[in-house]
Design a protein around this motif. Structure first.
Motif, PDB file in Angstrom:
ATOM      1  N   MET A  35       0.698  -1.392  -0.029  1.00 22.76           N
ATOM      2  CA  MET A  35       0.555  -0.191   0.172  1.00 22.76           C
ATOM      3  C   MET A  35       0.771   1.425   0.405  1.00 22.76           C
ATOM      4  N   PRO A  36       2.000   1.314   0.326  1.00 19.85           N
ATOM      5  CA  PRO A  36       2.900   2.229   1.054  1.00 19.85           C
ATOM      6  C   PRO A  36       3.734   2.939  -0.908  1.00 19.85           C
ATOM      7  N   ARG A  37       3.407   1.665  -0.978  1.00 21.85           N
ATOM      8  CA  ARG A  37       4.249   1.858  -2.188  1.00 21.85           C
ATOM      9  C   ARG A  37       3.369   2.178  -4.157  1.00 21.85           C
ATOM     10  N   LYS A  38       2.357   1.556  -3.356  1.00 19.60           N
ATOM     11  CA  LYS A  38       1.617   1.533  -5.167  1.00 19.60           C
ATOM     12  C   LYS A  38       1.710   2.879  -5.658  1.00 19.60           C
ATOM     13  N   LYS A  39       2.258   3.827  -5.210  1.00 17.34           N
ATOM     14  CA  LYS A  39       1.766   5.527  -6.280  1.00 17.34           C
ATOM     15  C   LYS A  39       3.071   5.144  -6.866  1.00 17.34           C
ATOM     16  N   GLU A  40       3.931   4.523  -6.565  1.00 22.04           N
ATOM     17  CA  GLU A  40       5.288   4.044  -7.428  1.00 22.04           C
ATOM     18  C   GLU A  40       4.348   3.680  -8.818  1.00 22.04           C
ATOM     19  N   ILE A  41       3.910   3.284  -8.762  1.00 25.95           N
ATOM     20  CA  ILE A  41       3.111   2.195 -10.272  1.00 25.95           C
ATOM     21  C   ILE A  41       2.307   3.374 -11.075  1.00 25.95           C
ATOM     22  N   VAL A  42       3.436   4.002 -11.999  1.00 23.88           N
ATOM     23  CA  VAL A  42       2.940   5.767 -12.937  1.00 23.88           C
ATOM     24  C   VAL A  42       1.978   4.602 -13.688  1.00 23.88           C
ATOM     25  N   ASN A  43       1.493   3.720 -14.124  1.00 28.33           N
ATOM     26  CA  ASN A  43       0.525   3.328 -15.575  1.00 28.33           C
ATOM     27  C   ASN A  43      -0.747   3.003 -15.132  1.00 28.33           C
ATOM     28  N   ALA A  44      -1.031   3.206 -13.939  1.00 27.19           N
ATOM     29  CA  ALA A  44      -2.273   2.335 -13.046  1.00 27.19           C
ATOM     30  C   ALA A  44      -3.475   2.816 -14.321  1.00 27.19           C
ATOM     31  N   ILE A  45      -4.076   1.528 -13.896  1.00 28.55           N
ATOM     32  CA  ILE A  45      -6.048   2.432 -14.489  1.00 28.55           C
ATOM     33  C   ILE A  45      -6.644   2.590 -13.899  1.00 28.55           C
ATOM     34  N   SER A  46      -6.804   2.595 -12.532  1.00 25.97           N
ATOM     35  CA  SER A  46      -8.026   2.687 -11.841  1.00 25.97           C
ATOM     36  C   SER A  46      -7.286   2.370 -10.225  1.00 25.97           C
ATOM     37  N   THR A  47      -8.118   3.097  -9.457  1.00 24.42           N
ATOM     38  CA  THR A  47      -7.722   2.790  -8.172  1.00 24.42           C
ATOM     39  C   THR A  47      -8.215   1.739  -7.715  1.00 24.42           C
ATOM     40  N   ASP A  48      -9.072   0.858  -8.450  1.00 23.68           N
ATOM     41  CA  ASP A  48      -9.062  -0.223  -7.757  1.00 23.68           C
ATOM     42  C   ASP A  48      -8.070  -1.633  -7.259  1.00 23.68           C
ATOM     43  N   LEU A  49      -7.749  -1.996  -6.351  1.00 23.96           N
ATOM     44  CA  LEU A  49      -7.002  -2.956  -5.597  1.00 23.96           C
ATOM     45  C   LEU A  49      -7.425  -4.660  -6.113  1.00 23.96           C
ATOM     46  N   PHE A  50      -6.313  -5.221  -6.631  1.00 24.82           N
ATOM     47  CA  PHE A  50      -6.472  -6.885  -7.024  1.00 24.82           C
ATOM     48  C   PHE A  50      -6.114  -7.847  -5.891  1.00 24.82           C
ATOM     49  N   SER A  51      -6.724  -8.758  -5.315  1.00 29.58           N
ATOM     50  CA  SER A  51      -6.134  -9.017  -4.289  1.00 29.58           C
ATOM     51  C   SER A  51      -6.383 -10.545  -5.097  1.00 29.58           C
ATOM     52  N   ILE A  52      -5.285 -10.914  -5.459  1.00 26.53           N
ATOM     53  CA  ILE A  52      -5.237 -12.264  -7.048  1.00 26.53           C
ATOM     54  C   ILE A  52      -4.219 -13.465  -5.698  1.00 26.53           C
ATOM     55  N   ILE A  83       8.150  -1.500 -14.245  1.00 27.48           N
ATOM     56  CA  ILE A  83       7.972  -2.108 -12.490  1.00 27.48           C
ATOM     57  C   ILE A  83       8.858  -1.822 -12.154  1.00 27.48           C
ATOM     58  N   PRO A  84       8.460  -1.384 -10.711  1.00 30.58           N
ATOM     59  CA  PRO A  84       8.894  -0.514  -9.671  1.00 30.58           C
ATOM     60  C   PRO A  84       9.933  -1.662  -8.850  1.00 30.58           C
ATOM     61  N   ASP A  85      11.499  -1.207  -8.781  1.00 32.72           N
ATOM     62  CA  ASP A  85      12.079  -2.219  -7.842  1.00 32.72           C
ATOM     63  C   ASP A  85      11.719  -2.966  -7.061  1.00 32.72           C
ATOM     64  N   GLY A  86      11.500  -4.538  -6.663  1.00 29.07           N
ATOM     65  CA  GLY A  86      10.555  -5.337  -5.947  1.00 29.07           C
ATOM     66  C   GLY A  86       9.529  -5.839  -5.825  1.00 29.07           C
ATOM     67  N   MET A  87       8.579  -5.312  -7.235  1.00 26.74           N
ATOM     68  CA  MET A  87       7.272  -5.119  -8.325  1.00 26.74           C
ATOM     69  C   MET A  87       7.576  -6.482  -9.404  1.00 26.74           C
ATOM     70  N   ASN A  88       6.390  -7.113  -9.366  1.00 29.04           N
ATOM     71  CA  ASN A  88       6.209  -7.968 -10.508  1.00 29.04           C
ATOM     72  C   ASN A  88       4.944  -7.653 -11.543  1.00 29.04           C
ATOM     73  N   SER A  89       5.248  -8.608 -12.058  1.00 30.39           N
ATOM     74  CA  SER A  89       4.028  -8.025 -13.333  1.00 30.39           C
ATOM     75  C   SER A  89       3.430  -9.992 -13.414  1.00 30.39           C
ATOM     76  N   LEU A  90       2.161  -9.485 -13.527  1.00 25.05           N
ATOM     77  CA  LEU A  90       0.918 -10.853 -14.001  1.00 25.05           C
ATOM     78  C   LEU A  90      -0.270 -10.491 -15.481  1.00 25.05           C
ATOM     79  N   VAL A  91       0.277 -11.624 -15.725  1.00 23.23           N
ATOM     80  CA  VAL A  91      -0.489 -11.138 -16.898  1.00 23.23           C
ATOM     81  C   VAL A  91      -1.931 -11.858 -16.604  1.00 23.23           C
ATOM     82  N   ILE A  92      -3.363 -11.261 -16.195  1.00 27.42           N
ATOM     83  CA  ILE A  92      -4.889 -12.691 -15.737  1.00 27.42           C
ATOM     84  C   ILE A  92      -4.753 -12.829 -17.357  1.00 27.42           C
ATOM     85  N   PRO A  93      -5.082 -13.993 -18.182  1.00 30.24           N
ATOM     86  CA  PRO A  93      -5.790 -14.949 -19.533  1.00 30.24           C
ATOM     87  C   PRO A  93      -7.242 -14.094 -19.591  1.00 30.24           C
TER      88      PRO A  93
END
Length: 159
Positions: A35-52, A83-93
């Motif tokens: 949560m304190p780091r989510k602002k580092e994601i500069v290309n977010a589409i919305s404020t919705d959070l995903f718990s996956i 992609i901020p350092d220490g974060m990861n990417s995922l594609v939900i198909p």
């Protein structure tokens, strides 16, 4: 509680992940880290959070609470350019999902999920598919509030 059956279009996700199991399930530290780091994601589409939850194939057929899976806390993004350092990417198909509306403070979440997996799915025309499961925590989500609302997305395919 009847779900909406929804065709899901692929989404790109950036966030933090951690291995965990249901026997010792505690996602709080992951949320506290993200949560304190989510602002580092500069290309977010919305404020919705995903718990996956990303399970190994066959996880639900041979359920064992000690079996590990990946838990993600993330946001949807336009691309994977930054992609901020220490974060990861995922594609939900792409795929079909049963979407359940959940309202409450989370105290009955275990019973809600038990209904989905032990009652609704076995009595439906579907089986659980091997794709990520997730909850979308949108503008109506209020942690710990009895009026909180979220969507629970369970991947499905025809029996």
């Amino acid at each position: 509680m009847k779900p909406k059956i929804t065709a899901f279009t692929e989404k790109k996700i950036i966030g933090c992940k951690q291995s965990m199991n249901y026997a010792t399930y505690n996602p709080v530290p992951l949320w506290q880290h993200f949560m304190p780091r989510k602002k580092e994601i500069v290309n977010a589409i919305s404020t919705d959070l995903f718990s996956i939850q990303q399970f190994l194939e066959g996880f639900w057929e041979n359920f064992n609470p000690n079996t590990e899976f990946e838990k993600w806390v993330a946001v949807e993004v336009t691309d994977f350019e930054n992609i901020p350092d220490g974060m990861n990417s995922l594609v939900i198909p792409n795929g079909w999902y049963a979407v359940f509306d959940y309202k409450g403070d989370g105290s009955d979440a275990a019973a809600f999920f038990e209904y989905i997996f032990k009652d609704w799915i076995p009595n439906s025309s579907y089986v659980v598919d091997d794709r990520p499961h997730f909850e979308i925590l949108g503008e109506k989500y209020k942690k710990g509030d009895p009026d909180s609302e979220e969507e629970i997305w369970i991947p499905i395919r025809l029996k």
